[in-house]
Scaffold this motif. Structure first.
Motif, PDB file in Angstrom:
ATOM      1  N   PRO A 202      23.052   8.294  69.066  1.00 62.78           N
ATOM      2  CA  PRO A 202      22.852   7.279  69.933  1.00 62.78           C
ATOM      3  C   PRO A 202      23.762   7.069  71.081  1.00 62.78           C
ATOM      4  CG  PRO A 202      22.536   6.430  67.605  1.00 62.78           C
ATOM      5  CD  PRO A 202      23.056   7.922  67.588  1.00 62.78           C
ATOM      6  N   SER A 203      23.421   6.654  72.319  1.00 62.32           N
ATOM      7  CA  SER A 203      24.580   6.658  73.456  1.00 62.32           C
ATOM      8  C   SER A 203      25.886   6.173  73.204  1.00 62.32           C
ATOM      9  CB  SER A 203      23.684   6.254  74.469  1.00 62.32           C
ATOM     10  OG  SER A 203      24.741   6.082  75.728  1.00 62.32           O
ATOM     11  N   ASP A 204      25.668   4.766  72.650  1.00 63.80           N
ATOM     12  CA  ASP A 204      27.145   4.110  72.428  1.00 63.80           C
ATOM     13  C   ASP A 204      28.178   4.846  71.493  1.00 63.80           C
ATOM     14  OD1 ASP A 204      26.191   2.239  74.301  1.00 63.80           O
ATOM     15  OD2 ASP A 204      25.514   0.775  72.837  1.00 63.80           O
ATOM     16  N   LEU A 205      27.448   5.300  70.153  1.00 64.48           N
ATOM     17  CA  LEU A 205      28.066   5.810  69.472  1.00 64.48           C
ATOM     18  C   LEU A 205      28.827   7.177  70.098  1.00 64.48           C
ATOM     19  CD1 LEU A 205      29.246   6.049  66.643  1.00 64.48           C
ATOM     20  CD2 LEU A 205      26.979   7.206  65.845  1.00 64.48           C
ATOM     21  N   ALA A 206      27.867   7.859  70.759  1.00 67.36           N
ATOM     22  CA  ALA A 206      28.359   9.259  71.262  1.00 67.36           C
ATOM     23  C   ALA A 206      29.444   9.104  72.470  1.00 67.36           C
ATOM     24  CB  ALA A 206      27.228  10.022  72.032  1.00 67.36           C
ATOM     25  N   HIS A 207      29.473   8.073  73.212  1.00 65.78           N
ATOM     26  CA  HIS A 207      30.584   7.726  74.215  1.00 65.78           C
ATOM     27  C   HIS A 207      31.880   7.349  73.496  1.00 65.78           C
ATOM     28  CE1 HIS A 207      28.415   8.707  77.891  1.00 65.78           C
ATOM     29  NE2 HIS A 207      27.405   8.136  77.558  1.00 65.78           N
ATOM     30  N   CYS A 208      31.756   6.405  72.432  1.00 70.00           N
ATOM     31  CA  CYS A 208      32.975   6.093  71.697  1.00 70.00           C
ATOM     32  C   CYS A 208      33.362   7.365  70.800  1.00 70.00           C
ATOM     33  CB  CYS A 208      32.605   5.073  70.571  1.00 70.00           C
ATOM     34  SG  CYS A 208      33.809   4.599  69.669  1.00 70.00           S
ATOM     35  N   ILE A 209      32.715   8.143  70.286  1.00 70.46           N
ATOM     36  CA  ILE A 209      33.335   9.318  69.912  1.00 70.46           C
ATOM     37  C   ILE A 209      33.896  10.324  70.874  1.00 70.46           C
ATOM     38  CG2 ILE A 209      32.958  11.395  68.002  1.00 70.46           C
ATOM     39  CD1 ILE A 209      30.909   9.541  66.860  1.00 70.46           C
ATOM     40  N   ALA A 210      33.348  10.413  71.775  1.00 68.77           N
ATOM     41  CA  ALA A 210      33.924  11.526  72.881  1.00 68.77           C
ATOM     42  C   ALA A 210      35.194  10.804  73.274  1.00 68.77           C
ATOM     43  CB  ALA A 210      32.692  11.475  74.084  1.00 68.77           C
ATOM     44  N   ALA A 211      35.333   9.484  73.748  1.00 75.69           N
ATOM     45  CA  ALA A 211      36.415   9.092  74.116  1.00 75.69           C
ATOM     46  C   ALA A 211      37.826   9.116  72.746  1.00 75.69           C
ATOM     47  CB  ALA A 211      36.250   7.690  74.500  1.00 75.69           C
ATOM     48  N   GLN A 212      37.367   8.881  71.781  1.00 73.97           N
ATOM     49  CA  GLN A 212      38.426   8.989  70.540  1.00 73.97           C
ATOM     50  C   GLN A 212      38.696  10.320  70.395  1.00 73.97           C
ATOM     51  OE1 GLN A 212      39.658   6.498  68.726  1.00 73.97           O
ATOM     52  NE2 GLN A 212      40.842   7.957  67.836  1.00 73.97           N
ATOM     53  N   THR A 213      37.829  11.256  70.762  1.00 72.90           N
ATOM     54  CA  THR A 213      38.284  12.637  70.664  1.00 72.90           C
ATOM     55  C   THR A 213      39.171  12.957  71.704  1.00 72.90           C
ATOM     56  OG1 THR A 213      35.899  13.224  69.666  1.00 72.90           O
ATOM     57  CG2 THR A 213      37.306  14.878  70.669  1.00 72.90           C
ATOM     58  N   LEU A 214      39.056  12.401  72.753  1.00 75.29           N
ATOM     59  CA  LEU A 214      40.159  12.780  74.075  1.00 75.29           C
ATOM     60  C   LEU A 214      41.211  12.399  73.721  1.00 75.29           C
ATOM     61  CD1 LEU A 214      37.842  12.272  77.052  1.00 75.29           C
ATOM     62  CD2 LEU A 214      38.595  14.373  76.073  1.00 75.29           C
ATOM     63  N   LEU A 215      41.356  10.818  73.135  1.00 77.21           N
ATOM     64  CA  LEU A 215      42.408  10.469  72.853  1.00 77.21           C
ATOM     65  C   LEU A 215      43.293  11.080  71.788  1.00 77.21           C
ATOM     66  CD1 LEU A 215      44.377   7.731  72.952  1.00 77.21           C
ATOM     67  CD2 LEU A 215      42.895   6.587  71.404  1.00 77.21           C
ATOM     68  N   GLY A 216      42.521  11.310  70.781  1.00 76.88           N
ATOM     69  CA  GLY A 216      43.152  12.051  69.640  1.00 76.88           C
ATOM     70  C   GLY A 216      43.704  13.218  69.821  1.00 76.88           C
ATOM     71  N   THR A 217      42.955  14.100  70.654  1.00 70.06           N
ATOM     72  CA  THR A 217      43.558  15.662  71.100  1.00 70.06           C
ATOM     73  C   THR A 217      44.743  15.166  72.062  1.00 70.06           C
ATOM     74  OG1 THR A 217      41.378  16.355  71.373  1.00 70.06           O
ATOM     75  CG2 THR A 217      42.678  17.519  72.316  1.00 70.06           C
ATOM     76  N   ALA A 218      44.887  14.300  72.985  1.00 71.30           N
ATOM     77  CA  ALA A 218      45.991  14.110  73.882  1.00 71.30           C
ATOM     78  C   ALA A 218      47.171  13.758  73.035  1.00 71.30           C
ATOM     79  CB  ALA A 218      45.726  12.921  74.856  1.00 71.30           C
ATOM     80  N   LYS A 219      47.066  13.015  71.890  1.00 71.44           N
ATOM     81  CA  LYS A 219      48.300  12.545  70.801  1.00 71.44           C
ATOM     82  C   LYS A 219      48.665  13.758  70.354  1.00 71.44           C
ATOM     83  CE  LYS A 219      47.741   7.578  70.414  1.00 71.44           C
ATOM     84  NZ  LYS A 219      47.677   6.596  69.427  1.00 71.44           N
ATOM     85  N   LEU A 220      47.705  14.587  69.714  1.00 77.90           N
ATOM     86  CA  LEU A 220      48.264  15.839  69.027  1.00 77.90           C
ATOM     87  C   LEU A 220      49.185  16.653  70.270  1.00 77.90           C
ATOM     88  CD1 LEU A 220      45.029  16.926  67.073  1.00 77.90           C
ATOM     89  CD2 LEU A 220      47.498  16.699  66.095  1.00 77.90           C
ATOM     90  N   LEU A 221      48.607  16.868  71.216  1.00 78.52           N
ATOM     91  CA  LEU A 221      49.256  17.665  72.276  1.00 78.52           C
ATOM     92  C   LEU A 221      50.879  17.140  72.585  1.00 78.52           C
ATOM     93  CD1 LEU A 221      46.434  18.720  74.701  1.00 78.52           C
ATOM     94  CD2 LEU A 221      47.626  20.172  73.085  1.00 78.52           C
ATOM     95  N   LEU A 222      50.781  15.783  72.881  1.00 78.33           N
ATOM     96  CA  LEU A 222      51.983  15.112  73.047  1.00 78.33           C
ATOM     97  C   LEU A 222      52.980  14.940  71.897  1.00 78.33           C
ATOM     98  CD1 LEU A 222      50.668  12.484  75.595  1.00 78.33           C
ATOM     99  CD2 LEU A 222      52.087  14.608  76.123  1.00 78.33           C
ATOM    100  N   GLN A 223      52.545  14.785  70.912  1.00 83.77           N
ATOM    101  CA  GLN A 223      53.376  14.423  70.073  1.00 83.77           C
ATOM    102  C   GLN A 223      54.100  15.671  68.881  1.00 83.77           C
ATOM    103  OE1 GLN A 223      51.495  11.611  67.204  1.00 83.77           O
ATOM    104  NE2 GLN A 223      51.314   9.939  68.569  1.00 83.77           N
ATOM    105  N   GLU A 224      52.925  16.740  68.882  1.00 82.23           N
ATOM    106  CA  GLU A 224      53.530  18.005  68.504  1.00 82.23           C
ATOM    107  C   GLU A 224      54.154  19.021  69.350  1.00 82.23           C
ATOM    108  OE1 GLU A 224      50.463  19.555  65.770  1.00 82.23           O
ATOM    109  OE2 GLU A 224      50.248  17.805  64.938  1.00 82.23           O
ATOM    110  N   GLY A 225      53.949  18.624  70.826  1.00 82.42           N
ATOM    111  CA  GLY A 225      54.486  19.346  71.808  1.00 82.42           C
ATOM    112  C   GLY A 225      53.959  20.863  71.803  1.00 82.42           C
ATOM    113  N   ARG A 226      52.865  21.008  71.674  1.00 79.23           N
ATOM    114  CA  ARG A 226      52.158  22.401  71.450  1.00 79.23           C
ATOM    115  C   ARG A 226      51.354  22.539  72.768  1.00 79.23           C
ATOM    116  NH1 ARG A 226      48.817  22.266  66.028  1.00 79.23           N
ATOM    117  NH2 ARG A 226      48.744  24.622  66.436  1.00 79.23           N
ATOM    118  N   HIS A 227      51.109  24.034  73.034  1.00 72.81           N
ATOM    119  CA  HIS A 227      50.367  24.127  74.010  1.00 72.81           C
ATOM    120  C   HIS A 227      48.933  24.133  73.761  1.00 72.81           C
ATOM    121  CE1 HIS A 227      48.567  26.887  76.956  1.00 72.81           C
ATOM    122  NE2 HIS A 227      49.532  26.884  77.675  1.00 72.81           N
TER     123      HIS A 227
END
Length: 275
Positions: A202-227
């Motif tokens: 479903p569209s709403d679920l897909a967009h929600c999960i996509a945004a959360q995936t971007l958010l979580g990935t960004a936090k991993l990159l910033l907090q762990e300082g990894r390339h």
């Protein structure tokens, strides 16, 4: 804790009361950097000032009032209006003021040319996520702004997210990377979700999960300082789903298209700076 200048609480002003000015004011107040009653904003009409009033800030229709009341003043008008505003406020600018321009494409040399010789001027380039205090801001200082002014501004703007001092030449690159980059990331998030929708989610679920995936990935990159390449490798297993998907992205030219997008936006920012 509220920032103090000398022995008195810092007073912060905004000449121009648009969305980015409001976002910065909101961040400063929420983080306790400045008390709402010590913020004064000016604009020609009540249309935007009402948002400052809702925060508990003081407002005025006279730009010079802001300079006469505040030590740190954000110049947040539209770029094409700013030169006239600088001429208007110049008679009340003193060596005590720290003036911070948000106007894209108006270089420090122009700001200093239109203001008194003693004016301490800096430029910042914020991006839209400052609205939710997760922005990426860069600042550059003029000839008469020293490390003390830059450090004070960084202390304030950490309330809006990441804040780094850079050479002025990097501001146009920041526009291409992070200002316009918000739209690029949204385009990718939309495409990511639409791939899931195509497969039956479903569209709403897909967009929600996509945004959360971007958010979580960004936090991993910033907090762990990894390339990013390290994290990408961690997700890939031989013969697995991710490597097949990455192959499809490479076939579609995602990497080259993204680099070209940043380059095109940066070049356009440079063109606008010369007008």
């Amino acid at each position: 804790m509220a920032v103090v200048e000398g022995q008195t609480p810092l007073r912060v002003g905004f000449v121009g009361a648009g969305r980015m000015a409001e976002a910065i004011a909101r961040g400063l107040i929420r983080a306790g950097k400045v008390e709402a009653q010590n913020v004064l904003a000016s604009a020609p009409t009540e249309r935007n000032l009402c948002h400052f009033q809702a925060l508990g800030c003081r407002t005025t229709h006279t730009n010079q009032d802001v300079l006469q009341s505040c030590c740190v003043v954000f110049l947040a008008t539209k770029p094409h209006i700013l030169p006239a505003v600088l001429v208007e406020i110049a008679p009340v600018v003193t060596a005590e003021h720290i003036l911070v321009s948000l106007a894209a494409g108006v270089p420090l040399s122009t700001l200093e040319e239109l203001l008194p010789p003693s004016a301490r001027v800096l430029r910042i380039s914020p991006n839209l996520p400052c609205v939710v205090q997760e922005g990426a801001v860069v600042l550059a200082r003029g000839r008469r702004a020293g490390s003390r002014e830059a450090e004070l501004l960084q202390t304030l703007l950490t309330a809006c997210g990441l804040c780094e001092e850079v050479p002025e030449a990097y501001l146009d690159i920041h526009t291409g990377l992070s200002g316009s980059g918000v739209a690029f990331v949204c385009a990718f998030s939309e495409a990511l979700a639409e791939g899931a929708i195509k497969m039956g989610m479903p569209s709403d679920l897909a967009h929600c999960i996509a945004a959360q995936t971007l958010l979580g990935t960004a936090k991993l990159l910033l907090q762990e300082g990894r390339h990013p390449a390290q994290l990408r490798t961690d997700v890939c297993t031989p013969g697995g789903t991710t490597i097949h998907g990455l192959h499809a992205l490479e076939q579609g030219g995602l990497r080259a298209a993204t680099m070209s997008a940043v380059e095109a936006a940066t070049n356009r920012a440079k063109e606008l700076s010369k007008k």
